[in-house]
Scaffold this active site. Sequence first.
Site, PDB file in Angstrom:
ATOM      1  N   GLY A  62       0.762  -1.215  -0.022  1.00  0.00           N
ATOM      2  CA  GLY A  62       0.051  -0.038  -0.233  1.00  0.00           C
ATOM      3  C   GLY A  62       0.932   1.239   0.032  1.00  0.00           C
ATOM      4  O   GLY A  62       1.988   1.130  -0.299  1.00  0.00           O
ATOM      5  N   LEU A  63       0.385   2.284   0.353  1.00  0.00           N
ATOM      6  CA  LEU A  63       1.130   3.639   0.493  1.00  0.00           C
ATOM      7  C   LEU A  63       2.437   3.418   1.254  1.00  0.00           C
ATOM      8  O   LEU A  63       3.507   3.712   0.737  1.00  0.00           O
ATOM      9  CB  LEU A  63       0.391   4.663   0.806  1.00  0.00           C
ATOM     10  CG  LEU A  63      -0.498   5.301  -0.261  1.00  0.00           C
ATOM     11  CD1 LEU A  63      -1.207   6.406   0.389  1.00  0.00           C
ATOM     12  CD2 LEU A  63       0.073   5.929  -1.556  1.00  0.00           C
ATOM     13  N   HIS A 286     -15.075   6.938  12.788  1.00  0.00           N
ATOM     14  CA  HIS A 286     -15.115   8.146  11.961  1.00  0.00           C
ATOM     15  C   HIS A 286     -16.891   8.730  11.846  1.00  0.00           C
ATOM     16  O   HIS A 286     -17.563   7.860  11.747  1.00  0.00           O
ATOM     17  CB  HIS A 286     -14.929   7.675  10.485  1.00  0.00           C
ATOM     18  CG  HIS A 286     -14.714   8.865   9.593  1.00  0.00           C
ATOM     19  ND1 HIS A 286     -15.657   9.664   9.083  1.00  0.00           N
ATOM     20  CD2 HIS A 286     -13.524   9.104   9.118  1.00  0.00           C
ATOM     21  CE1 HIS A 286     -15.173  10.449   8.470  1.00  0.00           C
ATOM     22  NE2 HIS A 286     -13.795  10.277   8.288  1.00  0.00           N
ATOM     23  N   SER A 304     -16.257  10.813   3.038  1.00  0.00           N
ATOM     24  CA  SER A 304     -14.956  11.556   3.414  1.00  0.00           C
ATOM     25  C   SER A 304     -15.386  12.810   4.247  1.00  0.00           C
ATOM     26  O   SER A 304     -16.580  13.393   4.061  1.00  0.00           O
ATOM     27  CB  SER A 304     -14.429  12.039   2.049  1.00  0.00           C
ATOM     28  OG  SER A 304     -13.484  13.042   2.717  1.00  0.00           O
ATOM     29  N   ARG A 350     -12.616  14.066  14.831  1.00  0.00           N
ATOM     30  CA  ARG A 350     -13.364  13.038  14.534  1.00  0.00           C
ATOM     31  C   ARG A 350     -14.196  12.473  15.931  1.00  0.00           C
ATOM     32  O   ARG A 350     -15.279  12.107  16.003  1.00  0.00           O
ATOM     33  CB  ARG A 350     -12.897  12.097  13.877  1.00  0.00           C
ATOM     34  CG  ARG A 350     -12.317  12.359  12.374  1.00  0.00           C
ATOM     35  CD  ARG A 350     -11.551  11.218  11.944  1.00  0.00           C
ATOM     36  NE  ARG A 350     -11.346  11.611  10.577  1.00  0.00           N
ATOM     37  CZ  ARG A 350     -10.620  10.944   9.402  1.00  0.00           C
ATOM     38  NH1 ARG A 350      -9.996   9.937   9.757  1.00  0.00           N
ATOM     39  NH2 ARG A 350     -10.661  11.571   8.212  1.00  0.00           N
ATOM     40  N   HIS A 421     -13.010   3.024  11.733  1.00  0.00           N
ATOM     41  CA  HIS A 421     -12.295   3.536  10.401  1.00  0.00           C
ATOM     42  C   HIS A 421     -10.895   3.227  10.478  1.00  0.00           C
ATOM     43  O   HIS A 421     -10.125   3.144   9.220  1.00  0.00           O
ATOM     44  CB  HIS A 421     -12.584   4.996  10.243  1.00  0.00           C
ATOM     45  CG  HIS A 421     -12.229   5.792   9.184  1.00  0.00           C
ATOM     46  ND1 HIS A 421     -12.441   5.229   8.098  1.00  0.00           N
ATOM     47  CD2 HIS A 421     -11.341   6.570   8.943  1.00  0.00           C
ATOM     48  CE1 HIS A 421     -11.833   6.098   6.978  1.00  0.00           C
ATOM     49  NE2 HIS A 421     -10.894   6.929   7.797  1.00  0.00           N
ATOM     50  N   ARG A 455      -6.648  10.014  15.503  1.00  0.00           N
ATOM     51  CA  ARG A 455      -6.013  10.524  14.539  1.00  0.00           C
ATOM     52  C   ARG A 455      -6.886  11.638  13.631  1.00  0.00           C
ATOM     53  O   ARG A 455      -7.607  11.305  13.857  1.00  0.00           O
ATOM     54  CB  ARG A 455      -5.681   9.407  13.452  1.00  0.00           C
ATOM     55  CG  ARG A 455      -5.122   9.962  11.927  1.00  0.00           C
ATOM     56  CD  ARG A 455      -4.671   8.762  11.238  1.00  0.00           C
ATOM     57  NE  ARG A 455      -5.895   8.180  10.742  1.00  0.00           N
ATOM     58  CZ  ARG A 455      -6.561   8.805   9.415  1.00  0.00           C
ATOM     59  NH1 ARG A 455      -6.114   9.944   8.981  1.00  0.00           N
ATOM     60  NH2 ARG A 455      -7.825   7.847   9.230  1.00  0.00           N
ATOM     61  N   LEU A 461      -2.345   9.267   5.306  1.00  0.00           N
ATOM     62  CA  LEU A 461      -1.792   9.290   4.097  1.00  0.00           C
ATOM     63  C   LEU A 461      -0.288   9.732   4.439  1.00  0.00           C
ATOM     64  O   LEU A 461       0.735   9.457   3.988  1.00  0.00           O
ATOM     65  CB  LEU A 461      -2.294   9.922   2.931  1.00  0.00           C
ATOM     66  CG  LEU A 461      -3.782   9.451   2.774  1.00  0.00           C
ATOM     67  CD1 LEU A 461      -4.588  10.047   1.655  1.00  0.00           C
ATOM     68  CD2 LEU A 461      -3.747   7.770   2.330  1.00  0.00           C
TER      69      LEU A 461
HETATM   70  C1  LIG Z   1     -12.402   4.690   3.231  1.00  0.00           C
HETATM   71  C2  LIG Z   1     -11.253   5.277   3.778  1.00  0.00           C
HETATM   72  C3  LIG Z   1     -10.872   6.518   3.445  1.00  0.00           C
HETATM   73  C4  LIG Z   1      -9.663   7.028   3.729  1.00  0.00           C
HETATM   74  N1  LIG Z   1      -9.148   8.187   3.428  1.00  0.00           N
HETATM   75  C5  LIG Z   1      -8.337   9.009   4.103  1.00  0.00           C
HETATM   76  C6  LIG Z   1      -7.976  10.198   3.696  1.00  0.00           C
HETATM   77  O1  LIG Z   1      -8.711  10.807   2.850  1.00  0.00           O
HETATM   78  N2  LIG Z   1      -6.647  10.789   4.244  1.00  0.00           N
HETATM   79  C7  LIG Z   1      -6.182   9.905   5.070  1.00  0.00           C
HETATM   80  O2  LIG Z   1      -4.762  10.322   5.293  1.00  0.00           O
HETATM   81  N3  LIG Z   1      -6.231   8.773   5.309  1.00  0.00           N
HETATM   82  C8  LIG Z   1      -7.377   8.199   4.819  1.00  0.00           C
HETATM   83  N4  LIG Z   1      -7.585   6.911   5.372  1.00  0.00           N
HETATM   84  C9  LIG Z   1      -6.714   6.080   6.166  1.00  0.00           C
HETATM   85  C10 LIG Z   1      -5.697   5.532   5.201  1.00  0.00           C
HETATM   86  O3  LIG Z   1      -6.407   5.222   3.848  1.00  0.00           O
HETATM   87  C11 LIG Z   1      -4.803   4.284   5.591  1.00  0.00           C
HETATM   88  O4  LIG Z   1      -4.561   4.368   6.860  1.00  0.00           O
HETATM   89  C12 LIG Z   1      -3.586   4.141   4.768  1.00  0.00           C
HETATM   90  O5  LIG Z   1      -3.992   4.190   3.553  1.00  0.00           O
HETATM   91  C13 LIG Z   1      -2.926   2.596   5.076  1.00  0.00           C
HETATM   92  O6  LIG Z   1      -2.002   2.768   4.289  1.00  0.00           O
HETATM   93  P1  LIG Z   1      -1.036   1.287   4.650  1.00  0.00           P
HETATM   94  O7  LIG Z   1       0.104   1.290   3.465  1.00  0.00           O
HETATM   95  O8  LIG Z   1      -0.391   1.301   6.078  1.00  0.00           O
HETATM   96  O9  LIG Z   1      -1.902   0.166   4.527  1.00  0.00           O
HETATM   97  P2  LIG Z   1      -2.629  -0.498   3.267  1.00  0.00           P
HETATM   98  O10 LIG Z   1      -2.986   0.366   2.336  1.00  0.00           O
HETATM   99  O11 LIG Z   1      -4.032  -1.247   4.099  1.00  0.00           O
HETATM  100  O12 LIG Z   1      -1.740  -1.857   2.771  1.00  0.00           O
HETATM  101  C14 LIG Z   1      -1.447  -3.018   3.198  1.00  0.00           C
HETATM  102  C15 LIG Z   1      -0.852  -3.706   2.529  1.00  0.00           C
HETATM  103  O13 LIG Z   1      -0.381  -4.963   3.034  1.00  0.00           O
HETATM  104  C16 LIG Z   1      -0.494  -5.842   2.611  1.00  0.00           C
HETATM  105  N5  LIG Z   1      -0.794  -7.074   3.489  1.00  0.00           N
HETATM  106  C17 LIG Z   1      -1.391  -6.940   4.684  1.00  0.00           C
HETATM  107  N6  LIG Z   1      -1.215  -8.139   5.254  1.00  0.00           N
HETATM  108  C18 LIG Z   1      -0.425  -9.045   4.554  1.00  0.00           C
HETATM  109  C19 LIG Z   1       0.005 -10.322   4.675  1.00  0.00           C
HETATM  110  N7  LIG Z   1      -0.197 -11.008   6.039  1.00  0.00           N
HETATM  111  N8  LIG Z   1       0.628 -10.763   3.805  1.00  0.00           N
HETATM  112  C20 LIG Z   1       0.935 -10.163   2.751  1.00  0.00           C
HETATM  113  N9  LIG Z   1       0.540  -8.820   2.661  1.00  0.00           N
HETATM  114  C21 LIG Z   1      -0.221  -8.206   3.623  1.00  0.00           C
HETATM  115  C22 LIG Z   1      -1.857  -5.619   1.603  1.00  0.00           C
HETATM  116  O14 LIG Z   1      -1.660  -6.674   0.763  1.00  0.00           O
HETATM  117  C23 LIG Z   1      -1.379  -4.386   1.442  1.00  0.00           C
HETATM  118  O15 LIG Z   1      -0.702  -4.536   0.029  1.00  0.00           O
HETATM  119  C24 LIG Z   1      -8.900   6.440   4.622  1.00  0.00           C
HETATM  120  C25 LIG Z   1      -9.347   5.028   5.100  1.00  0.00           C
HETATM  121  C26 LIG Z   1     -10.461   4.400   4.497  1.00  0.00           C
HETATM  122  C27 LIG Z   1     -10.931   3.192   5.111  1.00  0.00           C
END
Ligand SMILES: Cc1cc2nc3c(=O)[nH]c(=O)nc-3n(C[C@H](O)[C@H](O)[C@H](O)COP(=O)(O)OP(=O)(O)OC[C@H]3O[C@@H](n4cnc5c(N)ncnc54)[C@H](O)[C@@H]3O)c2cc1C
Length: 657
Positions: A62-63, A286, A304, A350, A421, A455, A461
């Site tokens: 992910g990000l 949220h 949002s 929130r 959320h 948060r 992000l």
């Molecule tokens: C609907 C929604 C809207 C949001 N809007 C905002 C916003 O506008 N602004 C903001 O700042 N935040 C927002 N957030 C929060 C934000 O999107 C997340 O906190 C953030 O994107 C998480 O990124 P990450 O890379 O940590 O995890 P993720 O994007 O969840 O990525 C996790 C990665 O880990 C991998 N993974 C997990 N477990 C395993 C495993 N056991 N084996 C192999 N791979 C695994 C998955 O495949 C994925 O690639 C929002 C959240 C939601 C739910």
Amino acid sequence: MTNSELADSLDSNSFYIEGADIADTKAPKVPIERRWEERRFGARLVNPANRRKLNVIIVGSGLAGASAAATLGEAGYNIACFCYQDSPRRAHSIAAQGGINAAKNYRNDGDSVYRLFYDTVKGGDFRARESNVYRLAELSVQIIDQCVAQGVPFAREYGGLLDNRSFGGVQVSRTFYARGQTGQQLLLGAYQALERQIAAGTVEMHTRHEMLELIAVDGRARGVVIRDMVTGAIETYLADAVVLATGGYSNVFFLSTNAKGCNVTATWRAYRKGAYFANPCFTQIHPTCIPVSGDYQSKLTLMSESLRNDGRIWVPKSGEDKRDPRQIPEEDRDYYLERLYPSFGNLVPRDIASRAAKNVCDEGRGVGPGALGVYLDFADAIARLGRATVEAKYGNLFQMYAQITGEDPYETPMRIYPAVHYTMGGLWVDYDLQASIPGLYVTGEANFSDHGANRLGASALMQGLADGYFVLPNTINDYLADGPFPAVDASHPAVVEAVEVVRTRINKLLSVNGSRTVDSFHRELGRLMWDFCGMERSEEGLRKALTRIRELRKEFWSDVRVLGANEELNQALERAGRVADFLELGELMCIDALVRRESCGGHFRVESQTPDGEALRDDEEFSYVSAWEFGGNNGRPILHKEPLVYEYVEMKQRSYK
Ligand SMILES: Cc1cc2nc3c(=O)[nH]c(=O)nc-3n(C[C@H](O)[C@H](O)[C@H](O)COP(=O)(O)OP(=O)(O)OC[C@H]3O[C@@H](n4cnc5c(N)ncnc54)[C@H](O)[C@@H]3O)c2cc1C
């Protein structure tokens, strides 16, 4: 009775053991604005020729994971990156809608790095580490430059500058956005950078591979056990360091705004191997989600927070008023956030907005099915700005709402209600983002880091990208400078044992052959968590939940029904493993919540309130990070406290009035 007396009377030792305090030792002891620069300079470097000899595993793309893999790959390390989706582009990050914060002060409205730092510490209800939050605010500025250079299409103003909007808990406009699809656009930027490294051969990408165990050798993280989700093959991957960027665990509640696949397995397996799990009970509710519509629903949808820039939240003054909202005149409406919090109005943080929505519904003034909803009304905004402008800002969100509810939000107010959320809790990390197991690093939502007990919007992000593009690439060198570490192969006893654990568990899940589906266990667990470890918590409720979760776990292992075999694509098996881990996590969350006898962030402890029913934080007793150590299968978890010291932001009861 004081809090300590109450804690004694709890016989809390039946649930946990108190261990020694811990501390972050990596943040340099210099003024806060020099700490990151000083640490970057102090961290040892690895020369480019040696980087090619070092291997790093990154679980998650992910990000947080994609940005780290791309940056470390570009630096010349050998990266193996894993995700369970069929493409990194499908990580849950893609769902992020509203925006990303940065202290650019483009609006010249008084923003600064210090103000972003201050807002985030205060927004987190004084339960985050100052050093980390300051660094996050500093790096926010670089993230936007990095993303613009990648071509992320942020919204722009007429004059060409990047546009900003406001999110809750702040009085400046510092949120950068790409319509309601900010996460998607940022992820495409990170994904392109990742693909470039894949093509260059520095990153080996493994999609549809799920990490099921961490391998630790001589106390260091050295690899992972992975299940190929298509063939069922159990494989081991070994390296000099392991990074977990595996996202949050909101789905422990079954119903949440997270993607259905989000789970805790990677971090939970690391916890069981010795990594501390911090603040597990800090979850974010949220305020603006589409309300639950029926018993068989399996997913909730976020609307949002950016909508609160223009939408006004209200309920009828009287619970008896069942008129169509458009027929209810101004004098019969209660714009309760504007009334209670005049200076922040609809843009309170929130936690405050969620609790206020719950309160008006508890008073019997909720709207819609089950009276569990409040209105988010755009009539004023449409009259002021025109429909076209509102559509340009929020069009995709309105479309999503209309598709799900069958109602047209341009004509009639949206109905919204709080939902789970985000999880502020996660694996404990130091300033370097290193967990309590050397060689294990944790980034993004998977770590506990920067958000305290609540948060602020648009900060996840920012944190995920700060961790991946800037923090980790500067701190992991310090560890890798001692590598390459002694070679480990598949015959090493620690590797054999980890593989055995995975195989035994899979076989067990497939052999129970009971009568209940995995989802029925998950749904029941989620209901317990929402009722007793959600927005409102009490000692009695948490004890009840703990008893039932323990029973539920036993029932799971004796009565779950998982069809199919391991050697095939088997989603029932995947879900069963994740729910088994959620059942253990749920218990730790309730223990953590039981111990934290204070109202903090979005969590209202009924035992800790002011005489007029407001949330009451208890800094004297609870100004610490709770870092839990696994106590063995039949043992009790061990609580290590990291005391929080506030040198820069004065701790006070928050006020958004
Ligand atoms: C609907 C929604 C809207 C949001 N809007 C905002 C916003 O506008 N602004 C903001 O700042 N935040 C927002 N957030 C929060 C934000 O999107 C997340 O906190 C953030 O994107 C998480 O990124 P990450 O890379 O940590 O995890 P993720 O994007 O969840 O990525 C996790 C990665 O880990 C991998 N993974 C997990 N477990 C395993 C495993 N056991 N084996 C192999 N791979 C695994 C998955 O495949 C994925 O690639 C929002 C959240 C939601 C739910």
